[in-house]
Design an enzyme around this catalytic site. Sequence first.
Site, PDB file in Angstrom:
ATOM      1  N   GLU A  35       0.830  -1.215   0.000  1.00  0.00           N
ATOM      2  CA  GLU A  35       0.000   0.000   0.000  1.00  0.00           C
ATOM      3  C   GLU A  35       0.861   1.259   0.000  1.00  0.00           C
ATOM      4  O   GLU A  35       0.533   2.243  -0.677  1.00  0.00           O
ATOM      5  CB  GLU A  35      -0.931   0.007   1.212  1.00  0.00           C
ATOM      6  CG  GLU A  35      -2.049  -0.995   1.154  1.00  0.00           C
ATOM      7  CD  GLU A  35      -3.146  -0.623   0.175  1.00  0.00           C
ATOM      8  OE1 GLU A  35      -3.122   0.481  -0.404  1.00  0.00           O
ATOM      9  OE2 GLU A  35      -4.041  -1.466  -0.020  1.00  0.00           O
ATOM     10  N   GLU A  42       1.204   6.370  -7.119  1.00  0.00           N
ATOM     11  CA  GLU A  42       0.070   7.208  -7.509  1.00  0.00           C
ATOM     12  C   GLU A  42       0.373   8.688  -7.315  1.00  0.00           C
ATOM     13  O   GLU A  42       0.041   9.510  -8.170  1.00  0.00           O
ATOM     14  CB  GLU A  42      -1.179   6.807  -6.735  1.00  0.00           C
ATOM     15  CG  GLU A  42      -1.745   5.488  -7.191  1.00  0.00           C
ATOM     16  CD  GLU A  42      -3.076   5.159  -6.547  1.00  0.00           C
ATOM     17  OE1 GLU A  42      -3.549   5.942  -5.702  1.00  0.00           O
ATOM     18  OE2 GLU A  42      -3.646   4.116  -6.903  1.00  0.00           O
TER      19      GLU A  42
END
Length: 84
Positions: A35, A42
């Site tokens: 994550e 991102e």
Amino acid sequence: MLVLTIFSVIIFILNLSYIKTSIMIISLFLPLLGEIANSAIERTVDLVTLKHHYLAKKAKDAGAALVFMSYFVVFLIWICVLLY
């Protein structure tokens, strides 16, 4: 994150040996690392361009695949530990 918390509780309910418990707890950090890496990818893509570009989509999809694969590896580790 909720799933990881539930798995942590399940580990202690199973009453396994210390080695098996340690392996299972350490394996729970893989999705967290995935994550973190996905978030970094991102944010980097968003920093470089705000336009929709197919390479940006590929990078974000690769980050999502990393998270999925980390959960799959945890699943395999748990199966191996519980069956051994």
